[in-house]
Design a protein around this motif. Structure first.
Motif, PDB file in Angstrom:
ATOM      1  N   LEU A 291       0.839  -1.187   0.000  1.00  0.00           N
ATOM      2  CA  LEU A 291       0.000   0.000   0.000  1.00  0.00           C
ATOM      3  C   LEU A 291       0.873   1.236   0.000  1.00  0.00           C
ATOM      4  CD1 LEU A 291      -3.066  -0.020   0.046  1.00  0.00           C
ATOM      5  CD2 LEU A 291      -2.962   0.439   2.478  1.00  0.00           C
ATOM      6  N   LEU A 292       0.792   1.954  -1.104  1.00  0.00           N
ATOM      7  CA  LEU A 292       1.550   3.197  -1.219  1.00  0.00           C
ATOM      8  C   LEU A 292       3.008   2.959  -0.811  1.00  0.00           C
ATOM      9  CD1 LEU A 292      -1.126   5.567   0.360  1.00  0.00           C
ATOM     10  CD2 LEU A 292      -0.733   5.078  -2.061  1.00  0.00           C
ATOM     11  N   GLY A 293       3.570   1.902  -1.364  1.00  0.00           N
ATOM     12  CA  GLY A 293       4.987   1.639  -1.160  1.00  0.00           C
ATOM     13  C   GLY A 293       5.346   1.014   0.166  1.00  0.00           C
ATOM     14  N   GLU A 294       4.329   0.552   0.877  1.00  0.00           N
ATOM     15  CA  GLU A 294       4.600  -0.013   2.195  1.00  0.00           C
ATOM     16  C   GLU A 294       3.991  -1.408   2.289  1.00  0.00           C
ATOM     17  OE1 GLU A 294       3.883   1.407   6.732  1.00  0.00           O
ATOM     18  OE2 GLU A 294       3.353   2.816   5.153  1.00  0.00           O
ATOM     19  N   MET A 295       4.653  -2.332   2.961  1.00  0.00           N
ATOM     20  CA  MET A 295       4.095  -3.665   3.151  1.00  0.00           C
ATOM     21  C   MET A 295       3.268  -3.672   4.431  1.00  0.00           C
ATOM     22  SD  MET A 295       4.139  -6.113   1.141  1.00  0.00           S
ATOM     23  CE  MET A 295       4.989  -7.233   0.039  1.00  0.00           C
ATOM     24  N   ARG A 296       1.991  -3.945   4.292  1.00  0.00           N
ATOM     25  CA  ARG A 296       1.125  -4.033   5.465  1.00  0.00           C
ATOM     26  C   ARG A 296       0.474  -5.406   5.440  1.00  0.00           C
ATOM     27  NH1 ARG A 296      -0.370   1.978   5.393  1.00  0.00           N
ATOM     28  NH2 ARG A 296      -1.889   1.590   7.034  1.00  0.00           N
ATOM     29  N   ARG A 297      -0.249  -5.726   6.461  1.00  0.00           N
ATOM     30  CA  ARG A 297      -0.896  -7.039   6.498  1.00  0.00           C
ATOM     31  C   ARG A 297      -2.407  -6.885   6.599  1.00  0.00           C
ATOM     32  NH1 ARG A 297       3.580  -8.055  10.160  1.00  0.00           N
ATOM     33  NH2 ARG A 297       4.924  -9.714   9.372  1.00  0.00           N
ATOM     34  N   GLY A 298      -3.091  -7.717   5.854  1.00  0.00           N
ATOM     35  CA  GLY A 298      -4.545  -7.667   5.870  1.00  0.00           C
ATOM     36  C   GLY A 298      -5.135  -9.040   6.150  1.00  0.00           C
ATOM     37  N   LEU A 299      -6.255  -9.050   6.835  1.00  0.00           N
ATOM     38  CA  LEU A 299      -6.883 -10.313   7.223  1.00  0.00           C
ATOM     39  C   LEU A 299      -8.369 -10.253   6.901  1.00  0.00           C
ATOM     40  CD1 LEU A 299      -6.474 -11.887  10.731  1.00  0.00           C
ATOM     41  CD2 LEU A 299      -8.733 -11.187   9.994  1.00  0.00           C
ATOM     42  N   THR A 300      -8.898 -11.370   6.426  1.00  0.00           N
ATOM     43  CA  THR A 300     -10.337 -11.393   6.208  1.00  0.00           C
ATOM     44  C   THR A 300     -10.902 -12.787   6.490  1.00  0.00           C
ATOM     45  OG1 THR A 300     -12.127 -10.780   4.700  1.00  0.00           O
ATOM     46  CG2 THR A 300     -10.281 -11.980   3.743  1.00  0.00           C
ATOM     47  N   VAL A 301     -12.140 -12.798   6.930  1.00  0.00           N
ATOM     48  CA  VAL A 301     -12.821 -14.079   7.104  1.00  0.00           C
ATOM     49  C   VAL A 301     -13.526 -14.354   5.789  1.00  0.00           C
ATOM     50  CG1 VAL A 301     -14.535 -15.365   8.417  1.00  0.00           C
ATOM     51  CG2 VAL A 301     -13.126 -13.637   9.552  1.00  0.00           C
ATOM     52  N   LEU A 302     -12.979 -15.258   5.023  1.00  0.00           N
ATOM     53  CA  LEU A 302     -13.487 -15.489   3.677  1.00  0.00           C
ATOM     54  C   LEU A 302     -14.808 -16.243   3.718  1.00  0.00           C
ATOM     55  CD1 LEU A 302     -12.641 -15.108   0.712  1.00  0.00           C
ATOM     56  CD2 LEU A 302     -11.746 -17.428   0.778  1.00  0.00           C
ATOM     57  N   LYS A 303     -14.850 -17.208   4.631  1.00  0.00           N
ATOM     58  CA  LYS A 303     -16.109 -17.944   4.731  1.00  0.00           C
ATOM     59  C   LYS A 303     -16.273 -18.429   6.149  1.00  0.00           C
ATOM     60  CE  LYS A 303     -16.024 -22.875   3.883  1.00  0.00           C
ATOM     61  NZ  LYS A 303     -16.002 -23.958   2.937  1.00  0.00           N
ATOM     62  N   MET A 304     -17.468 -18.521   6.581  1.00  0.00           N
ATOM     63  CA  MET A 304     -17.724 -19.144   7.861  1.00  0.00           C
ATOM     64  C   MET A 304     -19.105 -19.761   7.794  1.00  0.00           C
ATOM     65  SD  MET A 304     -17.043 -17.852  11.640  1.00  0.00           S
ATOM     66  CE  MET A 304     -17.544 -18.843  13.035  1.00  0.00           C
ATOM     67  N   ARG A 305     -19.122 -21.041   7.980  1.00  0.00           N
ATOM     68  CA  ARG A 305     -20.359 -21.778   7.802  1.00  0.00           C
ATOM     69  C   ARG A 305     -21.335 -21.544   8.947  1.00  0.00           C
ATOM     70  NH1 ARG A 305     -18.510 -27.483   5.711  1.00  0.00           N
ATOM     71  NH2 ARG A 305     -18.073 -26.537   3.713  1.00  0.00           N
ATOM     72  N   GLY A 306     -22.558 -21.281   8.612  1.00  0.00           N
ATOM     73  CA  GLY A 306     -23.613 -21.284   9.618  1.00  0.00           C
ATOM     74  C   GLY A 306     -23.698 -20.064  10.500  1.00  0.00           C
ATOM     75  N   THR A 307     -23.107 -18.976  10.102  1.00  0.00           N
ATOM     76  CA  THR A 307     -23.207 -17.787  10.947  1.00  0.00           C
ATOM     77  C   THR A 307     -22.881 -16.534  10.142  1.00  0.00           C
ATOM     78  OG1 THR A 307     -22.421 -16.721  12.971  1.00  0.00           O
ATOM     79  CG2 THR A 307     -20.813 -17.928  11.697  1.00  0.00           C
ATOM     80  N   TRP A 308     -23.270 -15.409  10.706  1.00  0.00           N
ATOM     81  CA  TRP A 308     -22.864 -14.137  10.131  1.00  0.00           C
ATOM     82  C   TRP A 308     -21.382 -13.968  10.408  1.00  0.00           C
ATOM     83  CZ3 TRP A 308     -20.248 -10.312  12.591  1.00  0.00           C
ATOM     84  CH2 TRP A 308     -20.074  -9.103  11.882  1.00  0.00           C
ATOM     85  N   HIS A 309     -20.677 -13.339   9.480  1.00  0.00           N
ATOM     86  CA  HIS A 309     -19.304 -12.951   9.777  1.00  0.00           C
ATOM     87  C   HIS A 309     -18.985 -11.680   9.015  1.00  0.00           C
ATOM     88  CE1 HIS A 309     -17.620 -14.241   5.874  1.00  0.00           C
ATOM     89  NE2 HIS A 309     -18.579 -15.126   5.923  1.00  0.00           N
ATOM     90  N   GLU A 310     -18.014 -10.968   9.503  1.00  0.00           N
ATOM     91  CA  GLU A 310     -17.622  -9.719   8.870  1.00  0.00           C
ATOM     92  C   GLU A 310     -16.949 -10.026   7.542  1.00  0.00           C
ATOM     93  OE1 GLU A 310     -15.996  -6.825  11.707  1.00  0.00           O
ATOM     94  OE2 GLU A 310     -14.539  -6.389  10.136  1.00  0.00           O
TER      95      GLU A 310
END
Lengths: 116, 507
Positions: free
Chosen positions: B436-455
């Motif tokens: 990002l804009l010349g900087e290494m950052r870390r990103g995380l996501t919940v791609l899938k989660m069975r049986g519930t709401w998730h962000e």
């Protein structure tokens, strides 16, 4: 030389009856007075069959003289029975089969034999 | 013909077998097991007998046509099977149908195998047998001059055994892994139930499989199933998909060890779920594992950690750096660390070993770091079977599982492990580097989660001395997961300042 023979049969089936008949006739003609025959029904005495590892019936076991020999079938093929009991006074067979007659001319043998 | 009715089964007790056989062998029938030399057919047959005696109080008879009984009994002693003792106790009877060494059988007329039949029948009656094995019936043929008679007689013997109400396994040798079922025209005397065991070389690895070709009048699972033979359990068949459908679903949640992540997942992980954490090297997968283990320790739950890439010392040292004392937890009995490199054995054996570790330790959680390491040493097929076998096993036991997967590309990317096991896991968490804009950052996501709401947002996270801290979502950036983020330019100026909302006032 005395022959102790044991014949394993199954009940009173035809092949068994034939084997008994054939064996008796053969012994009378070839071994008169110097043989004993014991007929064992595997259905009655399976443990004896177990001990001697008998698979087929009828099976004739030559217990004496040693070595023990087994001949299977209803014994209708007389020649083979005689061969199996080492009762064939045949030069050819002795030379090949038993190896005790080496002093006699060693014949080159190719065809199958019944010897060990 | 009336409609087909399912035949009664005899549960064998051979691990995994009854599952692929939909309950067991057709009871009071005979089943042929064909296999090449060394394929494990005799072990399988003897296990059938031994398990019967030990676990079902069903006595047995074994008829051997090739190997002397004493040799057979000695050979299987290494499995802890005391056949000789069973024979002494009258629970197993032996019928020795091996040829007498050096004995030529002369045939002089018609014969049958009634004597053998009488011997088997006698043995069955003597011990009251329910199970019978005829091992290596091919050994019968060279003893007699007429194969037709032998085939006919074997057929008769099997028919006779049926009348004795025993369930029979008949083994026969095959010369080839492919082609006909067995030698000597066996198809002619055993036609009802046929299985094939194979031992193939696949990409330099031995792979044993068992396949049920047919059960007459009875259903079974189709295709080849891998199995292992080892000194502790003998034959273990890995039933794979056969057990997948029976899993229950738990609504109980457990913590992942990262509070913010639990929130993203709607309150934590499900008790019986499998979580896959996937990312490139250095994205913090091992840290996630450590947090997961820590959470378990704090809850007082037993946790099993399997390291496939790092030694115990490395794992312990890493954890220590994040303030988690693995050694103490091990002493207290809540943690067990097993470091086992994938290369040391085949995947089937790994699976068996892990199942055993689970059995012995009885954990509520299990972490495997990393799953992808196992992929290195196997074919794709074996790997998939391994993952399926393991996940279904731990779900069955309601154990929470965390697997990690190392992706090969630093940014973005997808690995075979991901594609292979993503359908099997319940929750997938992606860890990605974001440039990002010349900087290494870390990103995380919940791609899938069975049986519930998730962000669904992609959140930035940082790794520091406190472990993993999850921050606010990346805003105004697209394409992070593909590895080539783009920015909404018109918004850029406005968003630069607010890209990461300062909701972490404390940091």
């Amino acid at each position: 030389m005395n022959y102790r023979l044991r014949l394993y049969v199954t009940g009173r089936t035809q092949p068994s009856q034939r084997a008994i008949h054939n064996l008796k006739a053969l012994c009378e003609s070839e071994l008169a007075g110097r043989y004993t025959i014991e007929v064992i029904d595997v259905l009655e005495y399976p443990r004896l069959a177990e001990n001697e590892k008998i698979l087929a019936t009828p099976t004739l076991v030559r217990q004496l003289p040693e070595p023990v020999r087994k001949i299977i079938g209803d014994l209708s093929d007389h020649e083979k029975v005689l061969l199996g009991l080492d009762l064939v006074p045949d030069e050819h067979n002795r030379a090949r089969g038993l190896g005790r007659y080496r002093e006699e001319e060693p014949k080159d043998d190719v065809d199958g034999s019944e010897s060990e | 013909m009336s409609e087909m009715r399912e035949l009664p089964r005899l549960e064998t007790g051979i691990p995994g077998f009854d599952q692929i056989a939909n309950g067991g062998l057709p009871a009071e029938r005979s089943t042929l097991v064909a296999g090449t030399a060394g394929s494990g057919k005799t072990v399988l047959a003897l296990q059938f007998l031994v398990t019967g005696v030990e676990d079902y109080a069903q006595n047995g008879v074994f008829v051997t046509f090739e190997e002397a009984p004493d040799d057979l009994m000695r050979n299987v002693q290494s499995f802890g099977w005391d056949l000789a003792g069973m024979v002494r106790d009258g629970r197993v009877a032996v019928v020795d149908a091996t040829p007498e060494p050096g004995e030529a059988v002369i045939s002089a007329g018609a014969y049958d195998l009634s004597a053998l039949m009488a011997r088997i029948e006698n043995a069955v009656r003597r011990v009251g047998a329910r199970r019978v094995i005829l091992d290596a019936v091919g050994g019968l043929f060279p003893q007699f001059s007429d194969p037709n008679t032998i085939r006919r007689e074997l057929h008769r013997i099997l028919a006779g055994l049926r009348k004795l109400d025993v369930t029979t396994i008949v083994t026969i040798e095959r010369t080839n892994e492919e082609g006909g079922i067995g030698r000597f025209g066996v198809e002619e005397f055993v036609t009802d139930n046929v299985m094939v065991v194979r031992n193939r070389l696949e990409q330099e690895k031995r792979r044993r499989t068992i396949e049920i070709l047919k059960f007459r009048g009875a259903t079974h699972q189709k295709g080849e199933y891998p199995f292992t033979i080892d000194s502790e359990d003998g034959v273990t068949i890995i039933p794979l998909s056969a057990q997948e459908l029976t899993q229950s679903s738990s609504a109980v949640r457990v913590s992942s060890g990262v509070a913010e992540l639990d929130k993203m997942c709607g309150g934590g992980m499900f008790r019986d779920s499998i979580i896959l954490a996937s990312g490139a090297t250095g994205t913090g997968k091992t840290l996630m594992v450590t947090e997961f283990v820590k959470a378990a320790i704090q809850e007082g739950e037993k946790v099993l950690l399997i390291g496939a890439e790092e030694s115990r010392e490395q794992l312990t040292r890493n954890a220590e750096a994040w303030g988690v004392d693995f050694l103490k937890a091990e002493e207290e009995g809540t943690l067990k660390i097993i470091s086992r490199y994938p290369e040391v054995m085949g995947l089937e054996d790994h699976l068996l070993q892990i199942k055993r570790d689970i059995r012995d330790f009885g954990p509520k959680r299990i972490a495997i770091d990393s799953m992808s390491a196992f992929e290195r040493v196997s074919t794709q097929k074996s790997f998939r079977e391994f993952v399926i076998g393991l996940t279904s096993h731990i779900k069955h036991l309601e154990i929470t599982g965390l697997f990690t997967n190392t992706t090969s590309m630093l940014v973005g990317g997808e690995s075979i492990t991901e594609t292979h096991i993503s359908t099997i896991t319940d929750t997938i968490i992606l860890l990605r580097y974001v440039e990002l804009l010349g900087e290494m950052r870390r990103g995380l996501t919940v791609l899938k989660m069975r049986g519930t709401w998730h962000e669904k947002e992609i959140r930035e996270y940082v790794i520091d001395g406190n472990g993993m801290s999850i921050r606010s979502p990346f805003r105004g950036v697209h394409g992070i997961l593909s590895g080539s983020p783009t920015y909404a330019l018109d918004l850029e100026a406005a968003q630069l300042g607010s890209m990461f909302e300062a909701d972490h006032s404390g940091s």
